[in-house]
Design a protein around this motif. Structure first.
Motif, PDB file in Angstrom:
ATOM      1  N   PHE A 251      34.743  34.488  35.720  1.00 46.06           N
ATOM      2  CA  PHE A 251      34.791  35.930  35.933  1.00 46.06           C
ATOM      3  C   PHE A 251      35.813  36.278  37.015  1.00 46.06           C
ATOM      4  O   PHE A 251      36.655  37.176  36.828  1.00 46.06           O
ATOM      5  N   VAL A 252      35.743  35.598  38.146  1.00 38.03           N
ATOM      6  CA  VAL A 252      36.704  35.839  39.225  1.00 38.03           C
ATOM      7  C   VAL A 252      38.126  35.581  38.736  1.00 38.03           C
ATOM      8  O   VAL A 252      39.045  36.356  39.006  1.00 38.03           O
ATOM      9  N   ASP A 253      38.307  34.495  38.002  1.00 37.94           N
ATOM     10  CA  ASP A 253      39.630  34.147  37.477  1.00 37.94           C
ATOM     11  C   ASP A 253      40.140  35.216  36.512  1.00 37.94           C
ATOM     12  O   ASP A 253      41.269  35.696  36.637  1.00 37.94           O
ATOM     13  N   GLY A 254      39.305  35.604  35.559  1.00 37.71           N
ATOM     14  CA  GLY A 254      39.743  36.561  34.543  1.00 37.71           C
ATOM     15  C   GLY A 254      39.997  37.950  35.085  1.00 37.71           C
ATOM     16  O   GLY A 254      41.027  38.573  34.786  1.00 37.71           O
ATOM     17  N   VAL A 255      39.076  38.440  35.910  1.00 32.08           N
ATOM     18  CA  VAL A 255      39.219  39.792  36.447  1.00 32.08           C
ATOM     19  C   VAL A 255      40.395  39.864  37.412  1.00 32.08           C
ATOM     20  O   VAL A 255      41.174  40.836  37.393  1.00 32.08           O
ATOM     21  N   SER A 256      40.560  38.852  38.268  1.00 35.19           N
ATOM     22  CA  SER A 256      41.678  38.872  39.219  1.00 35.19           C
ATOM     23  C   SER A 256      43.019  38.795  38.496  1.00 35.19           C
ATOM     24  O   SER A 256      44.010  39.404  38.931  1.00 35.19           O
ATOM     25  N   PHE A 257      43.065  38.069  37.363  1.00 35.80           N
ATOM     26  CA  PHE A 257      44.292  38.021  36.558  1.00 35.80           C
ATOM     27  C   PHE A 257      44.657  39.426  36.073  1.00 35.80           C
ATOM     28  O   PHE A 257      45.805  39.874  36.203  1.00 35.80           O
ATOM     29  N   TRP A 258      43.671  40.138  35.526  1.00 35.78           N
ATOM     30  CA  TRP A 258      43.956  41.480  35.019  1.00 35.78           C
ATOM     31  C   TRP A 258      44.246  42.456  36.155  1.00 35.78           C
ATOM     32  O   TRP A 258      45.044  43.385  35.986  1.00 35.78           O
ATOM     33  N   MET A 259      43.649  42.250  37.321  1.00 27.06           N
ATOM     34  CA  MET A 259      43.997  43.068  38.479  1.00 27.06           C
ATOM     35  C   MET A 259      45.471  42.891  38.841  1.00 27.06           C
ATOM     36  O   MET A 259      46.163  43.862  39.166  1.00 27.06           O
ATOM     37  N   ALA A 260      45.955  41.644  38.767  1.00 25.88           N
ATOM     38  CA  ALA A 260      47.360  41.376  39.085  1.00 25.88           C
ATOM     39  C   ALA A 260      48.286  42.000  38.041  1.00 25.88           C
ATOM     40  O   ALA A 260      49.327  42.573  38.376  1.00 25.88           O
ATOM     41  N   VAL A 261      47.911  41.898  36.767  1.00 25.03           N
ATOM     42  CA  VAL A 261      48.750  42.424  35.685  1.00 25.03           C
ATOM     43  C   VAL A 261      48.799  43.951  35.708  1.00 25.03           C
ATOM     44  O   VAL A 261      49.863  44.561  35.535  1.00 25.03           O
TER      45      VAL A 261
END
Length: 379
Positions: A251-261
């Motif tokens: 969850f942390v990995d996926g959400v932080s990725f989309w936050m960056a994008v």
């Protein structure tokens, strides 16, 4: 290790978003060759059962020797790899998914690798041939997760990295695979499925779908008494059990990725959503990762060989995503990444205690030692 992308103010919103996605997908997250080797080893060369360990293989630019091995094992006539047992129907460690994993890793190099592989005609030919094989055979795993989430997630990222050279038939084939990624489920499964639809939206230029997918992800970026982020900053999935190192880390990995994008675009998350995810990392996940190893008490499940160190490496990547997404706290998140990628160089600076009363767990940290306790109740 800090990674940053420049925004192009003149690009259309969806084109700019697609560019940000491709850059975040194609870059390497290992600071040197030694760490790259660890990424590959922890992932068991892309064969790991745990999705977080498997993704490490797709998070670096593979060394030339590994690429040469993949090219040599590929059958150009059939479009598949000779060393993959496509008939094996193992529910967890499903061999066929390695086909898509390798495509992803090679697409990264094709898009942003060194001079030898960037724009390589050999890799381009392989990608189109391997794609055609998958579309012809459409392998299915007995485990729904691979069919609905894992394969569409990796394949759509490949399609976006080479979007400018896809034929209408190749895009149609990808959309057929994506049909299984329907909105729904809970917790991290919901985020994965929404992320797949966000990638689909970028592939077909559907702004309404971008917004819908973004909103589905945002619905999980909140505190809850159900599955997800708890009031004590622990994370639950599949009932009241702590999942910092499994679903919670994904969850942390996926959400932080989309936050960056999505950062800086009209589709960006709210400040409240960003604060909640930041607190989940600061008050939650980071406390159970010590000197490059994630405490197995907090993994939830999937405790394989190298799981602790591999999951800490995955957490370092999530911290790099957060560094991209949070300019004001870039140094803080970069320090987390450095401490877990090169623990011999960066000493532990997180000292104190945390008790996660929603999850019956405690953590005690000092400069030179770490201890944790995990209890079980009838709750």
């Amino acid at each position: 290790m800090a990674v940053a992308f420049a925004m192009n103010a003149t690009a259309s919103p969806l084109k700019e978003l697609r560019r940000a996605f491709v850059e975040a997908s194609a870059v390497t997250y290992a600071p040197n060759d030694e760490v790259t080797e660890r990424f590959i080893r922890y992932s068991d060369n892309g064969r790991a059962n745990d999705v977080l360990l498997l993704q490490l293989y797709m998070s670096v630019h593979l060394p030339d020797t590994e690429v040469e091995s993949l090219l040599a094992a590929f059958d150009c006539e059939t479009g598949c790899w000779r060393d993959i047992d496509y008939a094996d129907m193992n529910r967890g460690r499903w061999p066929s998914t390695l086909h898509i994993t390798r495509m992803y890793s090679l697409a990264k190099l094709y898009k942003a690798g060194n001079d030898r592989w960037r724009g390589s005609a050999e890799i381009s030919s392989l990608l189109h041939s391997a794609m055609a094989w998958w579309y012809r055979n459409m392998p299915k795993c007995p485990n729904w997760w691979h069919n609905d989430i894992g394969v569409p997630k990796k394949l759509t990222a490949v399609l976006l990295m080479i979007r400018n050279e896809l034929s209408p038939e190749e895009i149609a084939g990808g959309l057929k695979v994506l049909e299984r990624s329907k909105f729904g489920r809970t917790g991290q499964n919901k985020v994965w499925l929404a992320g797949n639809n966000l990638m689909k939206a970028l592939l077909i230029d559907d702004e309404a779908l971008v917004i819908k997918a973004r909103d589905f992800i945002a619905e999980e970026m909140c505190m809850t008494d159900e599955e997800g982020i708890q009031k004590d900053w622990s994370f639950h999935q599949h009932g009241p059990q702590i999942q910092f190192g499994n679903y919670g880390l994904a969850f942390v990995d996926g959400v932080s990725f989309w936050m960056a994008v999505l950062k800086g675009t009209k589709y960006d998350f709210s400040d409240e959503h960003k604060t909640i995810i930041g607190n989940l990392i600061k008050e939650g996940t980071s406390w159970c990762v010590y000197k490059g190893c994630l405490d197995l008490n907090f993994c939830g499940r999937q405790n394989f060989l190298n799981a602790g160190r591999g999951k800490a490496t995955a957490f370092a990547i999530a911290a790099m995503y957060m560094a991209m997404a949070s300019e004001n706290e870039r140094d803080f998140y970069t320090a987390i990444a450095d401490a877990n990628l090169v623990p011999s160089k960066y000493p532990n600076k997180l000292i104190g205690e945390r008790y996660y009363w929603r999850s019956d767990c405690g953590v005690y940290r000092r400069q030179d030692w770490y201890a944790s306790i995990r209890m079980h109740s009838a709750r």
